[in-house]
Structure formats: structure tokens, C-alpha cells
Design an enzyme around this catalytic site. Structure first.
Site: not given
Ligand code: PDD
Length: 280
Positions: A22, A135, A168, A193
Site C-alpha cells: 500500500y 510497504k 523506526e 521502510l
């Protein structure tokens, strides 16, 4: 299709296996923010999983504009999801499924108060898989991380690997500013990511003459940082003022973070393509 009537099949592989990818693209003042970067990452994610793109990129751009226009979206997000499609449940790739494409828009105030005041983040162990550069819609670890953060009063969770390094945020990239004024964020490898917003912030930071280091930083370093912030398509550049109940520096948003946030807002509204030509 009307939102309430939209549905996917019970044997869509996105539903059964999270076999999908996505993107979230911000729309500010009727402009897509970093559309090219998000579409490039969507193509990368699909290629890594060998999902056939449902339409060519030009068609995706046309559909995006139609969706923004029909929904009269000025400020908010465009959500794009592609799954491997619908097929009888079997782990292996189906031979003849057509990939599914879902696109929605949502109105949102992307320049909200949290971004001005700063947010608290809560740390959690990073329990995700090893291909975080994709992702993927497989977001269960992030669901648990965000829920855990919310239950402890945090707006975001920072995930920490087994060596004590911050990877992250659950849905954002993590940054600190060292006591020497150097901006640090993790290198873009498989462990995180590759944030489109972070890439833009890195360019803006260098334009301001700041030094940016792409390397892992420990949680300990984060506690000692002069400033901290997070970046994503929906939060832009948001100050982090507390980590696990400990204030970062004086507990207020830092100067460098503010400068970058202002620059990014300017970049997001002035330097982007209009979704369709209307006066905003
Ligand atoms: N999330 N890291 C993770 C795990 C993310 O999910 C995101 C974005 C980012 C920041 O990437 P970008 O700057 O390209 O938005 C980093 C989106 C906003 C989401 O899942 O809603």
C-alpha cells in the site's frame, strides 16, 4: 463506487494472507505531496513480492486525480492498496489471479496541533519480519505497537531491535539531533521502510546547511538527544518531546525540528503538482 458499497472478496489474498502492499499520499491544498516518490515505492514493493501491477502508472495517476476530484478533497490522504488478488486459499502464488486495486480518499487536517506541540513516543521491541523496506499490508506488529503506545499515553511507538537500536516508528521514521546538531536517521536498508517524507526532509535539511547522518542510533542516544522528531506522509515532521516518560532536552520542540517542519510545509504546498487545476 460509494464507500459504503465497496467490498473485497473473502478469498482476496490481502484479506487471507496480508499478501498486498500500500501507499499513503498526502493531499495538501489540492496537491499530491511527493506523488512520484510514493508511486516509485509502490512499484518497488510490488516488484519485490512479484505482484503484477493492476494498472500502469499513468492510469493510476489518472484514477488518483479522478478520486480526488469526485471527493472534492483539498486536505487529506489518498490511500492505495494492491493485493495479489482473489484465488482459492493456497500459500503459493495463484497462476491466474488478477491483482486487486483499492483506492480511497479521506479528509484529514494534516497540519494538526500535535505537530506544533510535539508528541510522546513509547518504545516497544521490534517484532517484525526482515523485509521492512516493502510497504506490506501485514501490519499486525505495528497495530500492537500503536495500541500499546496509546494505552501508555503515547502518540507513536518507536520500535527497538535486539541490539538496542531504534529502527523506526510504527508508521513513521525516527530521527534525532545530536548534541553537535547532526541529524541522524537509520540507513535505508531492509530494516526500515524507506520514507518518502524522510528523503524530502533530508534534502531540505542539507539545503539549510545541516549535516545528516544515515546510521542506526541507540535508544540511549535518543534519550541524550538535543532534539527528536518523526516523519511520515501524514505527520510530516513532528517533534518528539518525550520518550517513555523522559523529556527530550527541555521537553519542548527543538529549533531544527521547527525549521524543518516549516520548510516541509512550504515544500508540500508550494512545490507540488496540483491534483487538478482548481484555485485553492
Ligand atoms: N506510514 N515507516 C513505517 C513503518 C511507515 O508505515 C511509514 C508510513 C513510514 C514513513 O514513510 P513515508 O514518509 O513515506 O510516509 C515509515 C503511513 C503513513 C501509514 O502506514 O499510514
Amino acid at each position: 463506487m460509494r464507500h459504503a458499497e465497496a467490498s473485497v472478496h473473502i478469498e482476496d489474498r490481502g484479506f487471507q494472507f496480508a499478501d498486498g502492499v500500500y501507499e499513503v499520499i498526502a493531499v495538501m491544498g489540492g496537491r499530491f505531496v511527493d506523488e512520484a516518490g510514493h508511486l516509485a515505492r509502490l512499484t518497488y514493493s510490488m516488484s519485490q513480492l512479484r505482484i503484477t501491477p493492476p494498472v500502469v502508472e499513468a492510469a493510476l495517476k489518472l484514477l488518483s486525480r479522478g478520486l480526488v476530484r469526485r471527493n472534492r478533497l483539498i486536505n487529506g490522504i489518498l490511500y492505495i492498496q494492491v493485493t495479489r488478488g482473489r484465488a482459492p486459499r493456497d500459500f503459493k502464488f495463484p497462476r491466474d489471479a488478477n491483482s486487486s486495486l483499492v483506492m480511497t480518499t479521506r479528509r484529514m487536517d494534516l497540519s494538526g496541533a500535535a505537530g506544533e506541540m510535539g508528541v510522546e513516543v513509547i518504545t516497544v521491541p521490534d517484532i517484525r519480519w526482515a523485509r521492512r523496506d516493502i510497504k506490506s499490508t501485514g501490519l499486525l506488529a505495528q497495530v500492537l505497537a500503536k495500541q500499546g503506545a496509546a494505552e501508555r499515553g503515547g502518540a507513536e511507538a518507536w520500535m527497538v531491535d535486539a541490539q538496542g537500536f531504534v529502527t523506526e516508528g510504527a508508521s513513521s521514521n525516527a530521527w534525532i539531533v545530536t548534541s553537535e546538531g547532526v541529524l541522524v536517521t537509520r540507513q535505508a536498508d531492509n530494516s526500515v521502510l524507506h520514507g518518502v517524507t524522510g528523503n524530502a526532509l533530508e534534502i531540505l535539511a542539507r539545503e539549510h546547511g545541516f549535516t545528516v547522518e544515515r546510521r542506526a542510533f541507540t535508544l540511549e542516544e535518543a534519550f541524550q538527544a538535543r532534539e527528536a522528531f518523526l516523519s511520515s506522509a501524514t505527520t510530516f515532521c513532528t517533534p518528539v518531546v518525550r520518550i517513555d516518560d523522559s523529556p527530550i532536552a527541555n521537553g519542548h520542540p527543538g529549533e531544527i525540528t521547527r525549521t524543518l517542519r516549516d520548510s516541509y510545509r512550504n515544500y508540500a504546498t508550494a512545490r507540488q503538482e496540483l491534483a487538478f487545476p482548481w484555485p485553492c
